[in-house]
Write a protein that holds these residues in place. Structure first.
Motif, PDB file in Angstrom:
ATOM      1  N   LYS A 151       0.986  -1.214  -0.123  1.00 11.73           N
ATOM      2  CA  LYS A 151       0.027  -0.274   0.050  1.00 11.73           C
ATOM      3  C   LYS A 151       0.699   1.273   0.125  1.00 11.73           C
ATOM      4  CE  LYS A 151      -4.234  -1.825   2.249  1.00 11.73           C
ATOM      5  NZ  LYS A 151      -5.110  -1.598   3.286  1.00 11.73           N
ATOM      6  N   GLN A 152       1.914   1.175   0.807  1.00  8.53           N
ATOM      7  CA  GLN A 152       2.651   2.364   0.957  1.00  8.53           C
ATOM      8  C   GLN A 152       3.449   2.779  -0.317  1.00  8.53           C
ATOM      9  OE1 GLN A 152       2.867   4.750   3.434  1.00  8.53           O
ATOM     10  NE2 GLN A 152       1.083   3.384   4.395  1.00  8.53           N
ATOM     11  N   LEU A 153       3.903   1.727  -0.957  1.00  8.34           N
ATOM     12  CA  LEU A 153       4.521   1.733  -2.407  1.00  8.34           C
ATOM     13  C   LEU A 153       3.581   2.570  -3.378  1.00  8.34           C
ATOM     14  CD1 LEU A 153       6.429  -1.780  -2.756  1.00  8.34           C
ATOM     15  CD2 LEU A 153       7.518   0.671  -2.590  1.00  8.34           C
ATOM     16  N   GLY A 154       2.321   1.951  -3.389  1.00  7.79           N
ATOM     17  CA  GLY A 154       1.326   2.595  -4.127  1.00  7.79           C
ATOM     18  C   GLY A 154       1.222   4.104  -3.823  1.00  7.79           C
ATOM     19  N   TYR A 155       1.244   4.377  -2.584  1.00 12.55           N
ATOM     20  CA  TYR A 155       0.930   5.844  -2.316  1.00 12.55           C
ATOM     21  C   TYR A 155       2.205   6.665  -3.115  1.00 12.55           C
ATOM     22  CZ  TYR A 155      -3.048   4.544   0.513  1.00 12.55           C
ATOM     23  OH  TYR A 155      -4.426   3.737   1.100  1.00 12.55           O
ATOM     24  N   LEU A 156       3.378   6.241  -2.756  1.00 15.59           N
ATOM     25  CA  LEU A 156       4.416   6.912  -3.116  1.00 15.59           C
ATOM     26  C   LEU A 156       4.633   6.946  -4.470  1.00 15.59           C
ATOM     27  CD1 LEU A 156       7.152   8.102  -1.942  1.00 15.59           C
ATOM     28  CD2 LEU A 156       8.228   5.941  -1.986  1.00 15.59           C
ATOM     29  N   ARG A 157       4.317   5.706  -5.235  1.00 15.83           N
ATOM     30  CA  ARG A 157       4.549   5.813  -6.557  1.00 15.83           C
ATOM     31  C   ARG A 157       3.402   6.944  -7.340  1.00 15.83           C
ATOM     32  NH1 ARG A 157       2.802   1.217  -7.488  1.00 15.83           N
ATOM     33  NH2 ARG A 157       0.386   1.741  -8.033  1.00 15.83           N
ATOM     34  N   ARG A 158       2.303   7.226  -6.751  1.00 10.55           N
ATOM     35  CA  ARG A 158       1.447   8.280  -7.120  1.00 10.55           C
ATOM     36  C   ARG A 158       1.919   9.477  -6.668  1.00 10.55           C
ATOM     37  NH1 ARG A 158      -4.076   8.256  -7.917  1.00 10.55           N
ATOM     38  NH2 ARG A 158      -5.156  10.441  -7.666  1.00 10.55           N
ATOM     39  N   ASN A 159       2.763   9.689  -5.768  1.00 11.37           N
ATOM     40  CA  ASN A 159       3.171  11.125  -5.416  1.00 11.37           C
ATOM     41  C   ASN A 159       4.439  11.504  -6.226  1.00 11.37           C
ATOM     42  OD1 ASN A 159       1.501  11.170  -3.260  1.00 11.37           O
ATOM     43  ND2 ASN A 159       2.896  10.791  -1.644  1.00 11.37           N
ATOM     44  N   LEU A 160       5.228  10.490  -6.495  1.00 14.35           N
ATOM     45  CA  LEU A 160       6.314  10.717  -7.545  1.00 14.35           C
ATOM     46  C   LEU A 160       5.766  11.008  -8.863  1.00 14.35           C
ATOM     47  CD1 LEU A 160       8.910   7.867  -6.490  1.00 14.35           C
ATOM     48  CD2 LEU A 160       9.056  10.301  -5.722  1.00 14.35           C
ATOM     49  N   GLY A 161       4.678  10.223  -9.345  1.00 18.97           N
ATOM     50  CA  GLY A 161       4.132  10.939 -10.535  1.00 18.97           C
ATOM     51  C   GLY A 161       3.828  12.062 -10.432  1.00 18.97           C
ATOM     52  N   THR A 162       2.822  12.557  -9.428  1.00 20.98           N
ATOM     53  CA  THR A 162       2.553  13.841  -9.267  1.00 20.98           C
ATOM     54  C   THR A 162       3.554  14.921  -9.321  1.00 20.98           C
ATOM     55  OG1 THR A 162       0.451  13.186  -8.067  1.00 20.98           O
ATOM     56  CG2 THR A 162       0.906  15.534  -7.970  1.00 20.98           C
ATOM     57  N   ILE A 163       4.557  14.701  -8.597  1.00 21.33           N
ATOM     58  CA  ILE A 163       5.904  15.786  -8.469  1.00 21.33           C
ATOM     59  C   ILE A 163       6.376  15.811 -10.133  1.00 21.33           C
ATOM     60  CG2 ILE A 163       8.249  15.898  -7.916  1.00 21.33           C
ATOM     61  CD1 ILE A 163       7.438  14.609  -5.076  1.00 21.33           C
ATOM     62  N   ASP A 164       6.283  14.734 -10.776  1.00 24.20           N
ATOM     63  CA  ASP A 164       6.999  14.735 -12.261  1.00 24.20           C
ATOM     64  C   ASP A 164       6.151  15.583 -12.894  1.00 24.20           C
ATOM     65  OD1 ASP A 164       9.282  13.113 -11.454  1.00 24.20           O
ATOM     66  OD2 ASP A 164       8.292  11.474 -12.292  1.00 24.20           O
ATOM     67  N   PHE A 165       4.866  15.283 -12.804  1.00 22.45           N
ATOM     68  CA  PHE A 165       3.918  16.493 -13.485  1.00 22.45           C
ATOM     69  C   PHE A 165       3.833  17.598 -13.130  1.00 22.45           C
ATOM     70  CE2 PHE A 165      -0.321  18.204 -13.621  1.00 22.45           C
ATOM     71  CZ  PHE A 165      -0.731  18.167 -14.794  1.00 22.45           C
ATOM     72  N   LEU A 166       4.085  17.951 -11.768  1.00 21.19           N
ATOM     73  CA  LEU A 166       4.131  19.499 -11.642  1.00 21.19           C
ATOM     74  C   LEU A 166       5.342  20.159 -12.182  1.00 21.19           C
ATOM     75  CD1 LEU A 166       2.561  19.208  -8.010  1.00 21.19           C
ATOM     76  CD2 LEU A 166       1.386  20.113  -9.965  1.00 21.19           C
ATOM     77  N   LEU A 167       6.497  19.400 -12.094  1.00 22.85           N
ATOM     78  CA  LEU A 167       7.961  19.812 -12.232  1.00 22.85           C
ATOM     79  C   LEU A 167       7.867  20.223 -13.991  1.00 22.85           C
ATOM     80  CD1 LEU A 167      10.174  17.581 -10.502  1.00 22.85           C
ATOM     81  CD2 LEU A 167       9.838  20.058 -10.170  1.00 22.85           C
ATOM     82  N   LYS A 168       6.932  19.766 -14.592  1.00 18.89           N
ATOM     83  CA  LYS A 168       6.856  19.845 -16.193  1.00 18.89           C
ATOM     84  C   LYS A 168       5.833  20.984 -16.363  1.00 18.89           C
ATOM     85  CE  LYS A 168       7.407  15.103 -17.422  1.00 18.89           C
ATOM     86  NZ  LYS A 168       6.927  14.119 -18.421  1.00 18.89           N
ATOM     87  N   CYS A 169       5.105  21.392 -15.253  1.00 18.97           N
ATOM     88  CA  CYS A 169       4.323  22.676 -15.835  1.00 18.97           C
ATOM     89  C   CYS A 169       4.822  24.018 -15.386  1.00 18.97           C
ATOM     90  CB  CYS A 169       3.034  22.762 -14.521  1.00 18.97           C
ATOM     91  SG  CYS A 169       1.901  21.086 -14.931  1.00 18.97           S
ATOM     92  N   ASP A 170       4.586  24.995 -16.160  1.00 17.45           N
ATOM     93  CA  ASP A 170       5.269  26.475 -16.084  1.00 17.45           C
ATOM     94  C   ASP A 170       4.468  27.094 -14.881  1.00 17.45           C
ATOM     95  OD1 ASP A 170       6.637  25.762 -18.348  1.00 17.45           O
ATOM     96  OD2 ASP A 170       5.375  26.738 -19.617  1.00 17.45           O
TER      97      ASP A 170
END
Length: 493
Positions: A249-268
């Motif tokens: 479960k914690q791996l799933g939550y962490l995977r989602r957070n890392l994906g969100t961080i990558d998405f936000l870093l691509k936004c201007d």
């Protein structure tokens, strides 16, 4: 920029705001005398090749403050406070007169540890031990020796012709290794993943702002993730299946957070992560990859395993001790000669200390000019390669010989018993360093500063050993004086 001092000050030059002088028998005054400040100054000055910029603090102030901290067990702030209040400590760090203002800011202690790294501290340790060796040799040499005295190998008596003598092994070298645990929480897979999840949630809060043009803030499910973690943490003896389910479960939550961080870093127009958060993000990515691989392969071991997000350089060291089978910190291999400890190898990764026997023996010869008579080490060092090396150079390696034991082994048992008694010195050195000087828990956070602290602790232990030797020499000189005057000396025990 660095300015060399014109000359090392002596106790008579220190000015007090009131009448009187410093006591020459004070421990800090004695300690300042046995440290070769001028020789160390040359090593420290080379760190500042530029002639421009702010003038750096003198070597004596930097090294002296670090020695005071490790010897007394102070914090950085308390060290500066003690120096401000104590004139003897101010003399020890090289001030010319007593001052009521702090000599430097406590934050400079970190820069001192970075400047005086492990390599420089090891050189300073060598200089201090070598100066003691030269002093002992000078005391042993006869003062009234005439260079023109006839020598059996020089019948003419002219010159300083010396008879060649074969090299004789002298002294004993003690070898051992220990672990210097870092100040971290005992790591488990689930606690590391939970900490990583909480840190990534804060990173998302930092990166997100309303100017990104998103309809809503990305979901993190932090309340649900926290609830799942606490539900598992309250279990006293969780089952293996429950552990695996919680980690998944914690791996799933962490995977989602890392994906969100990558998405936000691509936004201007996203927010900026601090330097510390950027370092932690890289560590969390590696941690996630390691935990996912162990979860998928159903294993509990991986190379370069991260056990702390704040200190990613720390590695598990399997020691097999009764108190703690696994420790988390740096592994240190040392050699000890006549009570002086030298760091042979320091690494955050586990290593086989028996591989360093040859180098330790060669370093012994470089210091003292000859090989040791015996090397006292535990069973781990008795490999065929090490035995062959010691046999080649006429060195006795402690421990039972390989193969079938002889019929009459009384002599070998006597040697083994004596070696075990003498090898207790290195074990005692570890105990003193851990209990007295803080080797049992390294409080420094950075890799380079932690290595500097470890080297400083062994340096301070050697200085204390030399102070005790000076006291013993003083007592022996008094007893010799009484003996020469035909006085009867009574020892009170």
């Amino acid at each position: 920029m660095y300015r060399r001092p014109t000359g090392q000050m002596v106790i008579e030059d220190f000015l007090l705001p009131f009448e009187g002088k410093l006591d020459a028998n004070n421990r800090w005054v004695k300690l300042a005398k046995i440290i070769p400040w001028e020789q160390i100054e040359n090593e420290y000055a080379d760190l500042f090749p530029s002639n421009t910029g702010t003038v750096a603090k003198p070597l004596r102030m930097a090294l002296g403050a670090l020695i005071i901290k490790e010897r007394c067990g102070f914090t950085d702030r308390e060290t500066v406070e003690q120096i401000t209040e104590n004139p003897y400590l101010q003399y020890f760090i090289g001030l010319e007169k007593y001052q009521i203002e702090p000599p430097f800011d406590p934050s400079l202690m970190v820069h001192f540890r970075k400047r005086l790294d492990q390599k420089i501290i090891k050189k300073i340790n060598e200089l201090i031990c070598q100066s003691e060796k030269h002093k002992e040799q000078k005391d042993k040499d006869p003062k009234d020796k005439d260079p023109k005295d006839k020598d059996p190998g020089n019948p003419s008596g002219s010159g300083n012709f010396e008879v060649w003598k074969p090299e004789v092994n002298k002294g004993k070298l003690l070898l051992d290794a220990t672990c210097a645990p870092a100040d971290i929480r005992y790591p488990t897979d689930l606690s590391l993943l939970n900490e990583a999840r909480e840190k990534t949630e804060k990173m998302i809060d930092t990166l997100y702002n309303q100017e990104l043009g998103l309809a809503r803030k990305p979901r993190t499910y932090r309340k649900r993730a926290r609830k799942d973690y606490l539900k598992f943490a309250r279990q006293r003896k969780p089952h293996v299946k429950a552990i695996r389910k919680a980690i998944g479960k914690q791996l799933g939550y962490l995977r989602r957070n890392l994906g969100t961080i990558d998405f936000l870093l691509k936004c201007d127009g996203h927010g900026n992560l601090s330097a510390r958060q950027s370092r932690e993000l890289e560590t969390i990515r590696i941690l996630y990859a390691q935990q996912r691989e162990m979860y998928q392969t159903r294993t509990h071991r991986i190379d370069d395993c991260i056990v702390s997000i704040s200190q990613p350089h720390v590695r598990p060291i399997v020691r097999g001790k009764a108190r703690a089978e696994t420790e988390f910190g740096a592994k240190v291999a040392i050699s000890m000669v006549d009570g002086y400890a030298f760091i042979d190898h320091l690494s955050w990764d586990s290593f086989n200390e028996s591989l360093g026997l040859k180098q330790a023996v060669e370093d012994y010869k470089k210091r003292y000019g000859h090989y040791p008579e015996a090397v006292l080490a535990d069973q781990l060092y008795r490999t065929r390669e090490n035995l062959s090396f010691c046999r080649k150079h006429g060195i006795r390696l402690s421990g039972p010989p390989l193969g079938r034991p002889p019929l009459d082994s009384r002599r070998e048992k006597q040697f083994a018993h004596q070696d075990m008694r003498e090898r207790n010195a290195v074990e005692g050195g570890f105990g003193v360093c851990k209990r007295r000087y803080g080797l049992a828990r390294i409080m420094a956070r950075l890799k380079e500063t932690a290595e500097s602290v470890i080297a400083l602790q062994f340096l301070v232990m050697n200085l204390e050993h030399r102070l005790r030797l000076l006291f013993c020499h003083f007592i022996c000189a008094i007893l010799k004086t009484y003996k020469d005057q035909n006085y009867t000396v009574y020892a009170v025990i």
